[in-house]
Enzyme design. Sequence first.
Site, PDB file in Angstrom:
ATOM      1  N   LYS A  14       0.825  -1.213   0.000  1.00  0.00           N
ATOM      2  CA  LYS A  14       0.000   0.000   0.000  1.00  0.00           C
ATOM      3  C   LYS A  14       0.864   1.270   0.000  1.00  0.00           C
ATOM      4  O   LYS A  14       0.623   2.181  -0.783  1.00  0.00           O
ATOM      5  CB  LYS A  14      -0.943   0.028   1.224  1.00  0.00           C
ATOM      6  CG  LYS A  14      -1.896  -1.172   1.293  1.00  0.00           C
ATOM      7  CD  LYS A  14      -2.875  -1.053   2.446  1.00  0.00           C
ATOM      8  CE  LYS A  14      -2.258  -1.136   3.839  1.00  0.00           C
ATOM      9  NZ  LYS A  14      -1.712  -2.461   4.186  1.00  0.00           N
ATOM     10  N   ARG A  89      -9.808   0.481   9.005  1.00  0.00           N
ATOM     11  CA  ARG A  89      -9.440  -0.890   9.382  1.00  0.00           C
ATOM     12  C   ARG A  89     -10.620  -1.635  10.000  1.00  0.00           C
ATOM     13  O   ARG A  89     -10.498  -2.830  10.258  1.00  0.00           O
ATOM     14  CB  ARG A  89      -8.323  -0.874  10.427  1.00  0.00           C
ATOM     15  CG  ARG A  89      -6.912  -0.592   9.901  1.00  0.00           C
ATOM     16  CD  ARG A  89      -6.265  -1.848   9.378  1.00  0.00           C
ATOM     17  NE  ARG A  89      -4.871  -2.106   9.747  1.00  0.00           N
ATOM     18  CZ  ARG A  89      -3.795  -1.458   9.321  1.00  0.00           C
ATOM     19  NH1 ARG A  89      -3.897  -0.409   8.563  1.00  0.00           N
ATOM     20  NH2 ARG A  89      -2.587  -1.870   9.670  1.00  0.00           N
ATOM     21  N   ARG A 128      11.221  -6.606   5.330  1.00  0.00           N
ATOM     22  CA  ARG A 128      11.102  -5.172   5.637  1.00  0.00           C
ATOM     23  C   ARG A 128      11.616  -4.890   7.044  1.00  0.00           C
ATOM     24  O   ARG A 128      12.244  -3.871   7.299  1.00  0.00           O
ATOM     25  CB  ARG A 128       9.633  -4.735   5.493  1.00  0.00           C
ATOM     26  CG  ARG A 128       9.400  -3.249   5.763  1.00  0.00           C
ATOM     27  CD  ARG A 128       7.983  -2.820   5.415  1.00  0.00           C
ATOM     28  NE  ARG A 128       6.988  -3.307   6.369  1.00  0.00           N
ATOM     29  CZ  ARG A 128       5.674  -3.107   6.256  1.00  0.00           C
ATOM     30  NH1 ARG A 128       5.185  -2.454   5.221  1.00  0.00           N
ATOM     31  NH2 ARG A 128       4.846  -3.576   7.166  1.00  0.00           N
ATOM     32  N   ARG A 134      10.922  -1.452  12.653  1.00  0.00           N
ATOM     33  CA  ARG A 134       9.613  -1.598  13.299  1.00  0.00           C
ATOM     34  C   ARG A 134       9.566  -2.897  14.091  1.00  0.00           C
ATOM     35  O   ARG A 134       9.701  -3.970  13.515  1.00  0.00           O
ATOM     36  CB  ARG A 134       8.502  -1.616  12.242  1.00  0.00           C
ATOM     37  CG  ARG A 134       8.232  -0.279  11.606  1.00  0.00           C
ATOM     38  CD  ARG A 134       7.233  -0.373  10.475  1.00  0.00           C
ATOM     39  NE  ARG A 134       5.972  -1.004  10.870  1.00  0.00           N
ATOM     40  CZ  ARG A 134       4.912  -1.083  10.071  1.00  0.00           C
ATOM     41  NH1 ARG A 134       4.944  -0.580   8.865  1.00  0.00           N
ATOM     42  NH2 ARG A 134       3.809  -1.668  10.502  1.00  0.00           N
ATOM     43  N   ARG A 146      -1.283  -9.775  13.243  1.00  0.00           N
ATOM     44  CA  ARG A 146      -1.750  -8.677  12.386  1.00  0.00           C
ATOM     45  C   ARG A 146      -2.589  -9.222  11.234  1.00  0.00           C
ATOM     46  O   ARG A 146      -3.590  -8.617  10.851  1.00  0.00           O
ATOM     47  CB  ARG A 146      -0.549  -7.875  11.855  1.00  0.00           C
ATOM     48  CG  ARG A 146       0.134  -7.053  12.945  1.00  0.00           C
ATOM     49  CD  ARG A 146       1.488  -6.526  12.530  1.00  0.00           C
ATOM     50  NE  ARG A 146       1.422  -5.556  11.449  1.00  0.00           N
ATOM     51  CZ  ARG A 146       2.478  -5.165  10.741  1.00  0.00           C
ATOM     52  NH1 ARG A 146       3.680  -5.670  11.002  1.00  0.00           N
ATOM     53  NH2 ARG A 146       2.335  -4.288   9.791  1.00  0.00           N
TER      54      ARG A 146
HETATM   55  O1  C5P Z   1      -0.984   0.570   8.384  1.00  0.00           O
HETATM   56  P1  C5P Z   1       0.206  -0.042   9.090  1.00  0.00           P
HETATM   57  O2  C5P Z   1       0.359  -1.490   8.759  1.00  0.00           O
HETATM   58  O3  C5P Z   1       1.435   0.749   8.921  1.00  0.00           O
HETATM   59  O4  C5P Z   1      -0.164   0.014  10.627  1.00  0.00           O
HETATM   60  C1  C5P Z   1       0.734  -0.458  11.623  1.00  0.00           C
HETATM   61  C2  C5P Z   1      -0.038  -0.734  12.894  1.00  0.00           C
HETATM   62  O5  C5P Z   1      -0.706   0.464  13.351  1.00  0.00           O
HETATM   63  C3  C5P Z   1      -1.154  -1.760  12.746  1.00  0.00           C
HETATM   64  O6  C5P Z   1      -0.665  -3.079  12.822  1.00  0.00           O
HETATM   65  C4  C5P Z   1      -2.022  -1.400  13.942  1.00  0.00           C
HETATM   66  O7  C5P Z   1      -1.445  -1.864  15.148  1.00  0.00           O
HETATM   67  C5  C5P Z   1      -1.948   0.111  13.935  1.00  0.00           C
HETATM   68  N1  C5P Z   1      -3.064   0.707  13.177  1.00  0.00           N
HETATM   69  C6  C5P Z   1      -4.334   0.702  13.732  1.00  0.00           C
HETATM   70  N2  C5P Z   1      -5.396   1.238  13.059  1.00  0.00           N
HETATM   71  C7  C5P Z   1      -5.232   1.780  11.839  1.00  0.00           C
HETATM   72  C8  C5P Z   1      -3.947   1.804  11.247  1.00  0.00           C
HETATM   73  C9  C5P Z   1      -2.870   1.238  11.940  1.00  0.00           C
HETATM   74  O8  C5P Z   1      -4.521   0.215  14.835  1.00  0.00           O
HETATM   75  N3  C5P Z   1      -6.300   2.303  11.197  1.00  0.00           N
HETATM   76 MG    MG Z   2       2.089   1.110   5.160  1.00  0.00          MG
END
Ligand code: C5P
Ligand code: MG
Length: 190
Positions: A14, A89, A128, A134, A146
Amino acid sequence: MINLILFGPPGSGKGTQAAKIIEKYTLIHISTGDLFRYEMSHDTPLGMQAKEYIGKGELVPDSITIGMLRNKVESHPEAKGFIFDGFPRTIPQAEALDALLTGMETSISALIALEVQDEEIIKRIMLRGETSGRPDDSDESIIRNRIEVYNSETAPVFDYYKQQNKSYSINGIGTIEEIFDHISEVLDDL
Ligand code: C5P
Ligand code: MG
């Protein structure tokens, strides 16, 4: 306005595709994950709250995430449109986003889902993790959590926008250019 949701499991590409889309189309990129990481790196109260959830691969509660997203959108009154990356989400986040955009007399144009199988995702995220720094990219059990959270809480958002005839599914395996071409085809038809 074009308002795009870039959708798909963690590690589906993404962020990579968002960077290419904003080059071609003049849109503001909002990644809620990046916003949380910024807050965490500055040890803000919001960052410290988010850290508890992100470190376990859980979702930050809707009220926190929706408030942060709303602030970010409202700080760009000049925007010609937005790319939402990693948001919504959950179904309540999707409903809140729709309400926010309705209040601005606009709406979501399309949701583009990047399809990538679980084992490929785990490989990509572990790779990654070697450079991203991270913690949630470096532990296989957190990555698997996740993915589980994605399947149970996030995947229904695809159907939510499908009911509005806005959901598109794209193969997330291929070169960055190939995937971008498929996304462009969808966007150019809007
Ligand atoms: O979008 P990304 O994978 O970078 O998000 C990393 C973490 O941030 C997710 O695994 C989650 O713990 C948190 N997150 C969330 N709600 C969102 C976006 C991210 O809780 N809408
Ligand atoms: Mg991202």
